[in-house]
Enzyme design. Structure first.
Site, mmCIF file in Angstrom:
data_model
loop_
_atom_site.group_PDB
_atom_site.id
_atom_site.type_symbol
_atom_site.label_atom_id
_atom_site.label_comp_id
_atom_site.label_asym_id
_atom_site.label_seq_id
_atom_site.Cartn_x
_atom_site.Cartn_y
_atom_site.Cartn_z
ATOM 1 C CB THR A 8 21.325 42.600 90.476
ATOM 2 O OG1 THR A 8 20.985 43.868 89.942
ATOM 3 C CG2 THR A 8 21.321 41.581 89.366
ATOM 4 C CG ASN A 10 20.335 46.599 86.267
ATOM 5 O OD1 ASN A 10 20.197 46.163 85.126
ATOM 6 N ND2 ASN A 10 20.853 47.778 86.530
ATOM 7 C CG HIS A 12 19.964 47.031 81.602
ATOM 8 N ND1 HIS A 12 19.712 47.133 80.267
ATOM 9 C CD2 HIS A 12 19.031 47.785 82.221
ATOM 10 C CE1 HIS A 12 18.664 47.918 80.074
ATOM 11 N NE2 HIS A 12 18.228 48.329 81.254
ATOM 12 C CE LYS A 13 24.226 47.014 88.449
ATOM 13 N NZ LYS A 13 24.317 47.032 89.919
ATOM 14 C CG ASP A 69 26.742 49.761 95.155
ATOM 15 O OD1 ASP A 69 25.632 49.702 94.603
ATOM 16 O OD2 ASP A 69 27.123 50.757 95.787
ATOM 17 C CG PHE A 150 22.729 50.063 82.122
ATOM 18 C CD1 PHE A 150 23.590 49.066 81.704
ATOM 19 C CD2 PHE A 150 22.753 50.445 83.464
ATOM 20 C CE1 PHE A 150 24.472 48.459 82.598
ATOM 21 C CE2 PHE A 150 23.623 49.840 84.363
ATOM 22 C CZ PHE A 150 24.482 48.847 83.923
ATOM 23 C CE1 TYR A 152 25.407 59.721 85.597
ATOM 24 C CE2 TYR A 152 25.367 57.531 86.609
ATOM 25 C CZ TYR A 152 25.087 58.890 86.661
ATOM 26 O OH TYR A 152 24.483 59.416 87.780
ATOM 27 C CE LYS A 173 28.921 48.695 80.096
ATOM 28 N NZ LYS A 173 27.586 48.933 80.625
ATOM 29 N NE ARG A 179 27.696 45.336 85.417
ATOM 30 C CZ ARG A 179 27.536 46.653 85.392
ATOM 31 N NH1 ARG A 179 27.594 47.355 86.492
ATOM 32 N NH2 ARG A 179 27.296 47.276 84.265
HETATM 33 P P1 IMP Z 1 24.488 50.141 91.066
HETATM 34 O O1 IMP Z 1 24.350 50.733 92.429
HETATM 35 O O2 IMP Z 1 25.575 49.147 90.958
HETATM 36 O O3 IMP Z 1 23.171 49.659 90.539
HETATM 37 O O4 IMP Z 1 24.914 51.298 90.079
HETATM 38 C C1 IMP Z 1 24.543 52.621 90.335
HETATM 39 C C2 IMP Z 1 24.346 53.418 89.076
HETATM 40 O O5 IMP Z 1 25.579 53.518 88.380
HETATM 41 C C3 IMP Z 1 23.353 52.855 88.072
HETATM 42 O O6 IMP Z 1 22.054 53.264 88.318
HETATM 43 C C4 IMP Z 1 23.848 53.467 86.781
HETATM 44 O O7 IMP Z 1 23.352 54.759 86.634
HETATM 45 C C5 IMP Z 1 25.340 53.530 86.998
HETATM 46 N N1 IMP Z 1 26.008 52.372 86.364
HETATM 47 C C6 IMP Z 1 26.338 51.199 86.936
HETATM 48 N N2 IMP Z 1 26.946 50.402 86.046
HETATM 49 C C7 IMP Z 1 26.988 51.106 84.886
HETATM 50 C C8 IMP Z 1 27.490 50.814 83.579
HETATM 51 O O8 IMP Z 1 28.012 49.741 83.270
HETATM 52 N N3 IMP Z 1 27.361 51.794 82.670
HETATM 53 C C9 IMP Z 1 26.787 52.989 82.939
HETATM 54 N N4 IMP Z 1 26.298 53.308 84.123
HETATM 55 C C10 IMP Z 1 26.400 52.366 85.087
#
Ligand code: IMP
Length: 193
Positions: A8, A10, A12-13, A69, A150, A152, A173, A179
C-alpha cells in the site's frame, strides 16, 4: 523479527496495520521501499484487486507480502460504493467528496445498513496465495461526526457503539475494524504454519 511487505501507499492503513502487528512482525510499506508507482486496481471485486496488488509487489520485491482492498457496502444502494469506494465521486475524489455524495444518495432513505469489508491477499515467499476477509457491520449516520481516521469514518457507526469510527481513538477502531479482523485472520494463519 520477520519482515512482511504491505502493498500500500496509504500511510493511514500502514500505521493501523503496523500497530496491529507490533512486536510480531516488522511491516514495511511501499513508500519505505522507495516504490512510488500506483498499482492499477482494475478488478471488479475486492478479491481481484487485493490479488493484483499483492502479485505486483511480490514480483517487484520477491518478499512475502500482503495487500488489502476495502469497500463500503451500503444495503440500500445495492452494495455500492463497494469496490469503487475510493472513486465513488470521481477519479480524483477526496474523502469529503465521497462522503457528500453518499449522504446525498442516502437522503430520505430509512434503511441505513452498511458494512465495511476488507479482503486481504497474502503471498508467501514460495508464491503461494491466500485470501482472508474481515467485516464490520453498522449504519450510515445522517451527519458527519468526528475528526479521526479517514475515508468514510465520519459517517460510519459500527453496531453496538455510540461513536462513529471517526470519533474513536485509533486503538479503539483498530480493535474492531474490518481491516484489523482481516489482518487477524492473516496472523492466525501465519502462526499456524
Ligand atoms: P482501498 O481500495 O482499500 O484503498 O479502500 C477504498 C476506499 O474505501 C478508501 O479510499 C476509503 O475511502 C474507504 N476506506 C477503506 N478503509 C476505510 C476505513 O477504515 N474507514 C473509512 N473508509 C475506508
Amino acid at each position: 523479527m520477520e519482515t512482511l511487505v504491505f502493498a500500500t501507499h496509504n500511510h493511514h492503513k500502514a500505521k493501523e496495520i503496523k500497530n496491529v502487528l507490533k512486536g510480531k512482525y516488522h511491516v514495511v510499506y511501499l513508500t519505505e521501499l522507495d516504490l512510488y508507482e500506483e498499482i492499477p486496481e482494475t478488478g471488479d471485486t475486492l478479491q481481484e484487486n487485493a490479488l493484483i496488488k499483492a502479485r505486483y509487489v511480490f514480483e517487484k520485491t520477491g518478499k512475502a507480502c500482503f495487500a488489502d482492498d476495502t469497500g463500503l457496502e451500503v444495503a440500500a444502494l445495492n452494495g455500492a460504493p463497494g469496490v469503487y469506494s475510493a472513486r465513488y465521486a470521481g477519479e480524483k475524489a477526496s474523502f469529503e467528496d465521497n462522503i457528500n455524495k453518499l449522504l446525498l444518495a442516502m437522503e430520505g432513505i430509512n434503511n441505513r445498513r452498511a458494512r465495511f469489508r476488507t479482503v486481504m491477499a497474502y503471498i508467501d515467499n514460495q508464491s503461494n496465495e491466500h485470501l482472508f476477509e474481515g467485516k464490520v457491520e453498522g449504519v450510515i449516520t445522517t451527519q458527519k461526526r468526528g475528526e479521526q481516521g479517514f475515508g468514510y469514518d465520519p459517517v460510519f457507526l459500527p453496531d453496538g457503539y455510540q461513536e462513529n469510527f471517526a470519533e474513536m481513538s485509533a486503538e479503539e477502531k483498530n480493535r474492531i475494524s474490518h481491516r484489523a479482523k482481516a489482518v487477524q485472520q492473516l496472523v492466525k494463519y501465519l502462526k499456524s504454519i
